[in-house]
Design a protein around this motif. Structure first.
Motif, PDB file in Angstrom:
ATOM      1  N   MET A 199       0.839  -1.195   0.000  1.00  0.00           N
ATOM      2  CA  MET A 199       0.000   0.000   0.000  1.00  0.00           C
ATOM      3  C   MET A 199       0.878   1.250   0.000  1.00  0.00           C
ATOM      4  SD  MET A 199      -2.904  -0.965   2.775  1.00  0.00           S
ATOM      5  CE  MET A 199      -3.822  -2.493   2.665  1.00  0.00           C
ATOM      6  N   THR A 200       0.440   2.261  -0.707  1.00  0.00           N
ATOM      7  CA  THR A 200       1.192   3.499  -0.749  1.00  0.00           C
ATOM      8  C   THR A 200       0.729   4.431   0.355  1.00  0.00           C
ATOM      9  OG1 THR A 200      -0.391   4.491  -2.266  1.00  0.00           O
ATOM     10  CG2 THR A 200       1.466   3.318  -3.248  1.00  0.00           C
ATOM     11  N   THR A 201       1.547   5.432   0.651  1.00  0.00           N
ATOM     12  CA  THR A 201       1.194   6.392   1.693  1.00  0.00           C
ATOM     13  C   THR A 201       0.661   7.686   1.107  1.00  0.00           C
ATOM     14  OG1 THR A 201       3.486   7.165   1.702  1.00  0.00           O
ATOM     15  CG2 THR A 201       2.896   5.461   3.299  1.00  0.00           C
ATOM     16  N   ALA A 202       0.520   7.734  -0.192  1.00  0.00           N
ATOM     17  CA  ALA A 202      -0.004   8.928  -0.846  1.00  0.00           C
ATOM     18  C   ALA A 202      -0.951   8.505  -1.947  1.00  0.00           C
ATOM     19  CB  ALA A 202       1.143   9.754  -1.437  1.00  0.00           C
ATOM     20  N   PRO A 203      -1.927   9.341  -2.300  1.00  0.00           N
ATOM     21  CA  PRO A 203      -2.862   8.972  -3.346  1.00  0.00           C
ATOM     22  C   PRO A 203      -2.172   8.859  -4.689  1.00  0.00           C
ATOM     23  CG  PRO A 203      -3.120  11.281  -2.745  1.00  0.00           C
ATOM     24  CD  PRO A 203      -2.195  10.672  -1.743  1.00  0.00           C
ATOM     25  N   SER A 204      -2.706   8.022  -5.542  1.00  0.00           N
ATOM     26  CA  SER A 204      -2.171   7.881  -6.885  1.00  0.00           C
ATOM     27  C   SER A 204      -2.283   9.200  -7.626  1.00  0.00           C
ATOM     28  CB  SER A 204      -2.977   6.800  -7.635  1.00  0.00           C
ATOM     29  OG  SER A 204      -2.716   6.862  -9.009  1.00  0.00           O
ATOM     30  N   ALA A 205      -1.299   9.451  -8.499  1.00  0.00           N
ATOM     31  CA  ALA A 205      -1.328  10.685  -9.276  1.00  0.00           C
ATOM     32  C   ALA A 205      -2.530  10.705 -10.205  1.00  0.00           C
ATOM     33  CB  ALA A 205      -0.035  10.802 -10.075  1.00  0.00           C
ATOM     34  N   ALA A 206      -3.111   9.544 -10.449  1.00  0.00           N
ATOM     35  CA  ALA A 206      -4.225   9.447 -11.394  1.00  0.00           C
ATOM     36  C   ALA A 206      -5.554   9.867 -10.768  1.00  0.00           C
ATOM     37  CB  ALA A 206      -4.326   8.023 -11.933  1.00  0.00           C
ATOM     38  N   ARG A 207      -5.614  10.021  -9.471  1.00  0.00           N
ATOM     39  CA  ARG A 207      -6.881  10.385  -8.845  1.00  0.00           C
ATOM     40  C   ARG A 207      -6.658  11.252  -7.613  1.00  0.00           C
ATOM     41  NH1 ARG A 207      -7.414   8.062  -4.085  1.00  0.00           N
ATOM     42  NH2 ARG A 207      -6.467   6.049  -3.617  1.00  0.00           N
ATOM     43  N   ALA A 208      -7.685  11.994  -7.264  1.00  0.00           N
ATOM     44  CA  ALA A 208      -7.646  12.822  -6.068  1.00  0.00           C
ATOM     45  C   ALA A 208      -7.985  11.972  -4.853  1.00  0.00           C
ATOM     46  CB  ALA A 208      -8.656  13.963  -6.207  1.00  0.00           C
ATOM     47  N   PRO A 209      -7.629  12.431  -3.670  1.00  0.00           N
ATOM     48  CA  PRO A 209      -8.010  11.682  -2.461  1.00  0.00           C
ATOM     49  C   PRO A 209      -9.523  11.528  -2.370  1.00  0.00           C
ATOM     50  CG  PRO A 209      -6.397  13.379  -1.954  1.00  0.00           C
ATOM     51  CD  PRO A 209      -6.839  13.635  -3.361  1.00  0.00           C
ATOM     52  N   ARG A 210      -9.956  10.375  -1.893  1.00  0.00           N
ATOM     53  CA  ARG A 210     -11.372  10.105  -1.720  1.00  0.00           C
ATOM     54  C   ARG A 210     -11.741  10.217  -0.255  1.00  0.00           C
ATOM     55  NH1 ARG A 210     -10.596   4.432  -4.754  1.00  0.00           N
ATOM     56  NH2 ARG A 210      -9.030   4.423  -3.095  1.00  0.00           N
ATOM     57  N   THR A 211     -13.029  10.369  -0.004  1.00  0.00           N
ATOM     58  CA  THR A 211     -13.517  10.437   1.370  1.00  0.00           C
ATOM     59  C   THR A 211     -14.369   9.212   1.669  1.00  0.00           C
ATOM     60  OG1 THR A 211     -13.531  12.859   1.346  1.00  0.00           O
ATOM     61  CG2 THR A 211     -14.844  11.759   3.039  1.00  0.00           C
ATOM     62  N   TRP A 212     -14.018   8.526   2.753  1.00  0.00           N
ATOM     63  CA  TRP A 212     -14.715   7.326   3.183  1.00  0.00           C
ATOM     64  C   TRP A 212     -15.565   7.631   4.418  1.00  0.00           C
ATOM     65  CZ3 TRP A 212     -12.693   1.989   1.952  1.00  0.00           C
ATOM     66  CH2 TRP A 212     -11.697   2.013   0.957  1.00  0.00           C
ATOM     67  N   GLU A 247      -7.415   2.077   8.416  1.00  0.00           N
ATOM     68  CA  GLU A 247      -5.967   2.227   8.268  1.00  0.00           C
ATOM     69  C   GLU A 247      -5.542   2.089   6.808  1.00  0.00           C
ATOM     70  OE1 GLU A 247      -4.373  -0.658  10.958  1.00  0.00           O
ATOM     71  OE2 GLU A 247      -4.699   0.616  12.731  1.00  0.00           O
ATOM     72  N   ALA A 248      -6.178   1.185   6.076  1.00  0.00           N
ATOM     73  CA  ALA A 248      -5.832   0.988   4.666  1.00  0.00           C
ATOM     74  C   ALA A 248      -6.203   2.216   3.843  1.00  0.00           C
ATOM     75  CB  ALA A 248      -6.546  -0.246   4.121  1.00  0.00           C
ATOM     76  N   ALA A 249      -7.367   2.795   4.109  1.00  0.00           N
ATOM     77  CA  ALA A 249      -7.790   3.990   3.376  1.00  0.00           C
ATOM     78  C   ALA A 249      -6.840   5.154   3.647  1.00  0.00           C
ATOM     79  CB  ALA A 249      -9.215   4.365   3.756  1.00  0.00           C
ATOM     80  N   LEU A 250      -6.438   5.299   4.898  1.00  0.00           N
ATOM     81  CA  LEU A 250      -5.500   6.364   5.248  1.00  0.00           C
ATOM     82  C   LEU A 250      -4.147   6.136   4.588  1.00  0.00           C
ATOM     83  CD1 LEU A 250      -6.358   6.708   9.041  1.00  0.00           C
ATOM     84  CD2 LEU A 250      -6.841   8.407   7.267  1.00  0.00           C
ATOM     85  N   ALA A 251      -3.701   4.890   4.581  1.00  0.00           N
ATOM     86  CA  ALA A 251      -2.422   4.566   3.958  1.00  0.00           C
ATOM     87  C   ALA A 251      -2.439   4.835   2.461  1.00  0.00           C
ATOM     88  CB  ALA A 251      -2.058   3.104   4.218  1.00  0.00           C
ATOM     89  N   ALA A 252      -3.630   4.769   1.870  1.00  0.00           N
ATOM     90  CA  ALA A 252      -3.768   5.050   0.440  1.00  0.00           C
ATOM     91  C   ALA A 252      -3.854   6.546   0.159  1.00  0.00           C
ATOM     92  CB  ALA A 252      -5.004   4.348  -0.105  1.00  0.00           C
ATOM     93  N   GLY A 253      -3.793   7.356   1.216  1.00  0.00           N
ATOM     94  CA  GLY A 253      -3.834   8.795   1.039  1.00  0.00           C
ATOM     95  C   GLY A 253      -5.216   9.394   1.073  1.00  0.00           C
ATOM     96  N   ASP A 254      -6.232   8.604   1.431  1.00  0.00           N
ATOM     97  CA  ASP A 254      -7.609   9.082   1.453  1.00  0.00           C
ATOM     98  C   ASP A 254      -7.976   9.662   2.816  1.00  0.00           C
ATOM     99  OD1 ASP A 254      -7.965   8.338  -1.183  1.00  0.00           O
ATOM    100  OD2 ASP A 254      -8.777   6.365  -0.680  1.00  0.00           O
ATOM    101  N   ARG A 255      -9.193  10.208   2.881  1.00  0.00           N
ATOM    102  CA  ARG A 255      -9.735  10.754   4.126  1.00  0.00           C
ATOM    103  C   ARG A 255     -10.806   9.812   4.649  1.00  0.00           C
ATOM    104  NH1 ARG A 255      -9.639  15.521   0.499  1.00  0.00           N
ATOM    105  NH2 ARG A 255     -11.665  14.741  -0.229  1.00  0.00           N
ATOM    106  N   LEU A 273      -5.688  -8.528   4.933  1.00  0.00           N
ATOM    107  CA  LEU A 273      -5.982  -9.139   3.640  1.00  0.00           C
ATOM    108  C   LEU A 273      -7.357  -8.706   3.144  1.00  0.00           C
ATOM    109  CD1 LEU A 273      -4.598 -12.762   4.184  1.00  0.00           C
ATOM    110  CD2 LEU A 273      -3.497 -10.831   3.024  1.00  0.00           C
ATOM    111  N   ALA A 274      -8.314  -8.602   4.059  1.00  0.00           N
ATOM    112  CA  ALA A 274      -9.640  -8.105   3.686  1.00  0.00           C
ATOM    113  C   ALA A 274      -9.553  -6.643   3.272  1.00  0.00           C
ATOM    114  CB  ALA A 274     -10.613  -8.268   4.850  1.00  0.00           C
ATOM    115  N   ALA A 275      -8.703  -5.875   3.968  1.00  0.00           N
ATOM    116  CA  ALA A 275      -8.545  -4.461   3.646  1.00  0.00           C
ATOM    117  C   ALA A 275      -7.920  -4.284   2.260  1.00  0.00           C
ATOM    118  CB  ALA A 275      -7.689  -3.771   4.699  1.00  0.00           C
ATOM    119  N   GLU A 276      -6.954  -5.126   1.932  1.00  0.00           N
ATOM    120  CA  GLU A 276      -6.335  -5.057   0.603  1.00  0.00           C
ATOM    121  C   GLU A 276      -7.359  -5.388  -0.479  1.00  0.00           C
ATOM    122  OE1 GLU A 276      -3.016  -7.691   0.865  1.00  0.00           O
ATOM    123  OE2 GLU A 276      -1.853  -6.363   2.173  1.00  0.00           O
ATOM    124  N   ALA A 277      -8.201  -6.370  -0.207  1.00  0.00           N
ATOM    125  CA  ALA A 277      -9.252  -6.724  -1.171  1.00  0.00           C
ATOM    126  C   ALA A 277     -10.244  -5.577  -1.331  1.00  0.00           C
ATOM    127  CB  ALA A 277      -9.972  -7.988  -0.706  1.00  0.00           C
TER     128      ALA A 277
END
Length: 289
Positions: free
Chosen positions: A1-14, A29-37, A229-233
């Motif tokens: 998992m990355t610690t910043a959002p992909s350059a292809a998309r803006a951060p999302r809100t969960w 934790e997975a959403a935060l690690a992906a750079g989202d809110r 593993l569920a979070a990655e899925a």
């Protein structure tokens, strides 16, 4: 998992319910690690407040009793206002109650369904207007293999999950035209505190033999996995441009679901003559046309 959002998309809100522990915490934790809110809702937000201190305003802990419809509506509105909308909603809060169907008191049955079905319904009703107004969004309904097939002692748990799945399948057709996607996730076992916090009925001696048989079966062990593993899925799911209506998590429960549907299809086929004989077009009775 990355610690910043992909350059292809803006951060999302969960918006995630049951976010304080178990799968909900892993999803947060997975959403935060992906750079989202994340607007993280839970009865106890102590651990979430500590987590928020490390994520520069990207985590909003929200104390919430999901069985309180008015509180759900207010909390979703507050989260949407705070982050200027929502993109992904994970209806995750749930509990486990076990026991033979005959053993449940009215209070036990109602309390269980209040969390596992009605709370999910209240969250759904609260978030759909938010997503619909934006013309996009993804609602993830956390069901279970118990929403696919049931067994002795899981009748009330499965009742809630079957109800959630039926409601969600209809909902998917209702909101598709607004750009809102719905996915029912059916996980198997994960190392959370679901079992530790489970409640059980008072055993009826009439079922002592069946309970002993079930205990022998369960003694053979079960397959439980790490919540990550569920979070990655889940991240793979919400990143998809064409997410499925249903997603099973875990090879063991995948096999169990296929076996359950094979048995149903075999039964339907065996009884097909009776099934077809029960239908014959006829004109409407007088006064019912």
């Amino acid at each position: 998992m990355t610690t910043a959002p992909s350059a292809a998309r803006a951060p999302r809100t969960w918006f995630i319910t049951g976010a304080g522990r178990g799968l909900g915490r892993a999803f947060t934790e997975a959403a935060l690690a992906a750079g989202d809110r994340v607007a993280a809702a839970s009865r106890d937000i102590t651990g979430l407040e500590e987590l928020a201190a490390h994520h520069e305003g990207r985590l909003l802990p929200l104390r919430l009793d999901v069985t309180d419809r008015a509180a759900v509506l207010a909390t979703v509105a507050a989260a949407a206002d705070h982050f200027d909308g929502l993109d992904i909603v994970v209806n995750n809060a749930g509990v486990l109650a076990t026991g033979m169907v005959e053993e449940f008191t009215e209070a036990e049955a109602r309390a269980h369904l209040d969390v596992n079905f009605f709370a999910a319904l209240w969250v759904t009703q609260a978030v759909i207007p938010v997503l619909r107004a934006r013309g996009r969004g993804h609602l993830v309904q956390m069901s279970s293999i118990g929403g696919v097939t049931s067994m002795a002692t899981t009748g009330l748990y499965s009742a809630g999950k079957f109800a959630l799945e039926g409601m969600s399948e209809a909902l998917a057709g209702e909101v598709a035209g607004f750009g809102v996607k719905v996915t029912i996730v059916e996980p198997g076992g994960y190392w959370t505190d679901l079992y530790a916090n489970a409640t059980a009925t008072t055993p009826d001696p009439a079922y002592a033999g069946l309970r002993a048989e079930l205990e022998r079966l369960w003694a053979e062990g079960s397959v439980d996995s790490e919540p990550r593993l569920a979070a990655e899925a889940l991240l793979t799911l919400v990143d998809s441009d064409d997410p499925p209506l249903r997603l099973i998590l875990g090879g063991t429960v995948y096999d169990a679901a296929l076996a359950a549907y094979r048995r149903r299809m075999e039964t339907w086929a065996a009884w097909e003559p009776v099934t077809r004989a029960a239908e014959h077009a006829a004109p409407a009775p007088s006064g019912q046309g």
